[in-house]
Design an enzyme around this catalytic site. Structure first.
Site, PDB file in Angstrom:
ATOM      1  N   HIS A 159       0.848  -1.165  -0.093  1.00 24.77           N
ATOM      2  CA  HIS A 159       0.046  -0.033  -0.043  1.00 24.77           C
ATOM      3  C   HIS A 159       0.803   1.374   0.014  1.00 24.77           C
ATOM      4  O   HIS A 159       0.444   2.110   0.554  1.00 24.77           O
ATOM      5  CB  HIS A 159      -0.915  -0.094   1.248  1.00 24.77           C
ATOM      6  CG  HIS A 159      -1.852  -1.238   1.395  1.00 24.77           C
ATOM      7  ND1 HIS A 159      -2.923  -1.477   0.890  1.00 24.77           N
ATOM      8  CD2 HIS A 159      -1.305  -2.287   2.004  1.00 24.77           C
ATOM      9  CE1 HIS A 159      -3.481  -2.663   1.131  1.00 24.77           C
ATOM     10  NE2 HIS A 159      -2.341  -3.314   1.927  1.00 24.77           N
ATOM     11  N   SER A 280      15.119  21.940 -15.583  1.00 24.10           N
ATOM     12  CA  SER A 280      14.184  22.777 -15.838  1.00 24.10           C
ATOM     13  C   SER A 280      14.618  24.093 -16.524  1.00 24.10           C
ATOM     14  O   SER A 280      15.444  24.661 -16.133  1.00 24.10           O
ATOM     15  CB  SER A 280      13.233  22.759 -14.719  1.00 24.10           C
ATOM     16  OG  SER A 280      12.461  24.023 -14.948  1.00 24.10           O
ATOM     17  N   LYS A 286      15.943  22.079 -10.635  1.00 25.29           N
ATOM     18  CA  LYS A 286      15.567  20.671 -10.698  1.00 25.29           C
ATOM     19  C   LYS A 286      16.569  19.841 -11.530  1.00 25.29           C
ATOM     20  O   LYS A 286      17.210  20.173 -12.435  1.00 25.29           O
ATOM     21  CB  LYS A 286      13.944  21.160 -11.683  1.00 25.29           C
ATOM     22  CG  LYS A 286      12.946  21.628 -11.035  1.00 25.29           C
ATOM     23  CD  LYS A 286      12.348  20.806  -9.896  1.00 25.29           C
ATOM     24  CE  LYS A 286      11.498  19.800 -10.902  1.00 25.29           C
ATOM     25  NZ  LYS A 286      10.096  19.877 -11.213  1.00 25.29           N
TER      26      LYS A 286
END
Ligand code: ARG
Length: 459
Positions: A159, A280, A286
């Site tokens: 999960h 980016s 990034k």
């Protein structure tokens, strides 16, 4: 009428509409089959010569002409013509231009229907072999990585919640098992791809005394298609290949999802090398995991192609229908996408940096050894359900007091069960937890190493 005479123009009095000509042509994409088309034609001519339909000299001229055309295609001098519809008629027309009337004999005893079905099968057989090689290369990279990470501990998830400690080597071997099954599916599919349609001609077979087994032998086919109607019409082999491809992409998309998550600062388990990421244009900080993101995205187009092919085939009456011309672009794109994805993965895995400390720290959070405490109590004679309850209470205590299970003192642990003794702490360590799962298929480092050996012997 276009400048080039169409090989089928005899029964027509009006020229093809210019737009229809472009609309129905496939040469812009099926020229990719040229090598298989020529290989199939040479084998067909040799067979015709062997059974006496062509003379040895005619066969020789055809073979030489076709080999020259192959050269022309490869050095870019052949002028492909839309008026000649497809790769088959382009090659055949060029042959007649080159060697004259003998070229017109090549199509004796066959049709474009069995010809195209043969070409795709030859193409796909070759590509399946390349894809199997690419899978093996990725599997080798993963096995090597798994060996390096046989003792690296991280939390295993269910999960997407921390569940139990596992070794990273074990985790990587899970992907290997999926890819080994994928490879077996392709190997199995190859057998059904490798059956020869030639001889079926348009649909009913041919009146010439053909020797299909000889042609099959020349082309390396394992069998000849039993039924001419089936041979020219079904594309189930391509659908089967596409399903196998879709499963591979599904597996890679799952793997990709993990690499994307794990590259985030929230997980921070791995760092992909710069060569596999981009930045980016606006956010200087990034470093984006583009490669796994793209592979995840490309899974969608492979699924789409699988569905195109299923739908293409659905409800088609026997035998050949022009619908089948639409099989090629999806097949080609699946092959390209799959090979690209496997290649980039095999290159990316060895250069991936694994952040061992972060993995380990994550495993220390989230009470991942709670099951081990329950198993410890079972070892002291407590029924598993009761043990589960006892451990649940101790976890709740830890949650409330913001501490870990292994930091609890023996006295405190004994307040949950007086069967707990000093040896409990060994069971609660990450190393103790993974080492205890020491059976075939388990996560213990010794099992991981043994599994890698077995995997390598299967590669
Ligand atoms: N270009 C065709 C295809 O890809 C070749 C077979 C054409 N056969 C025909 N009867 N028009 O399927």
């Amino acid at each position: 009428m276009s400048t080039l005479e169409k090989p089928w123009s005899g029964r027509f009095t009006e020229p093809t509409d210019a737009f229809v000509e472009a609309f129905t042509a496939s040469v812009s994409f099926d020229q990719r089959l040229y090598a298989y088309d020529i290989m199939g034609s040479i084998a067909h001519a040799k067979m015709l010569s062997r059974v006496g339909v062509l003379t040895a000299d005619e066969c020789q001229q055809i073979e030489t002409g076709l080999n020259e055309i192959k050269q022309e295609i490869e050095n870019g001098t052949l002028q492909w013509s839309i008026a000649l519809e497809d790769v088959h008629m382009n090659v055949e027309t060029r042959l007649t231009q080159k060697i004259g009337n003998i070229g017109k004999k090549l199509h004796t005893g066959r049709s474009r229907n069995d010809q195209v079905a043969t070409d795709i099968r030859l193409y796909l057989r070759h590509e399946i072999d390349l894809i199997i090689e690419a899978l093996t290369r990725l599997l080798t990279a993963l096995a090597n990585r798994a060996e390096q990470e046989a003792e690296t501990i991280l939390p295993g998830f269910t999960h997407l919640q921390s569940a139990q400690p596992i070794t990273f080597g074990h985790h990587l071997l899970a992907w290997c098992e999926m890819l080994v099954r994928d490879r077996a599916r392709l190997q199995d599919c190859r057998k059904r791809v490798n059956s020869m349609p030639l001889g079926a001609a348009a649909l009913a077979g041919t009146t010439y005394p053909i020797d299909r087994y000889y042609t099959a032998e020349l082309l390396g086919f394992e069998s000849v298609a039993e039924n001419s109607l089936d041979a020219v019409s079904d594309r189930d082999f391509a659908i089967e290949f596409s399903s196998a491809a879709a499963l591979i992409m599904m597996h890679l998309s799952r793997f990709s999802e993990e690499l994307v998550l794990w590259s985030s600062s929230q997980f921070d388990f791995i760092e992909l090398s710069d060569a596999f990421c981009t930045g980016s244009s606006i956010m200087p900080q990034k470093k984006n995991p583009d490669v796994p993101e793209l592979v995840r995205g490309k899974t969608g187009r492979v699924y789409g192609h699988l569905f195109s092919l299923l739908t293409l085939m659905k409800s088609q009456p026997l035998a050949y229908n022009k619908d089948n011309q639409e099989d090629k672009e999806p097949i080609f794109d699946i092959v390209d996408t799959l090979k690209g994805s496997l290649r980039v993965y095999a290159d990316m895995i060895p250069s991936m940096r694994v952040k061992h400390e972060n993995m380990r720290n994550a495993a220390l959070r989230g009470f991942t050894t709670a099951t081990d405490l329950a198993d410890y109590l079972v070892g002291k004679g407590v029924p598993f359900r009761d043990a589960h309850e006892i451990v649940g209470k101790s976890v709740r205590y830890c949650v409330e007091n913001r501490c870990s299970l292994e930091s609890l003192s023996l006295e405190l642990l004994q307040s949950f069960s007086d069967l707990i003794q000093a040896d409990v702490h060994a069971a609660l360590t990450l190393e103790g937890s993974i080492a205890a799962r020491n059976h075939v298929g388990g996560t213990a480092p010794v099992q991981v190493r043994a599994a890698i050996q077995r995997l390598r012997s299967r590669l």
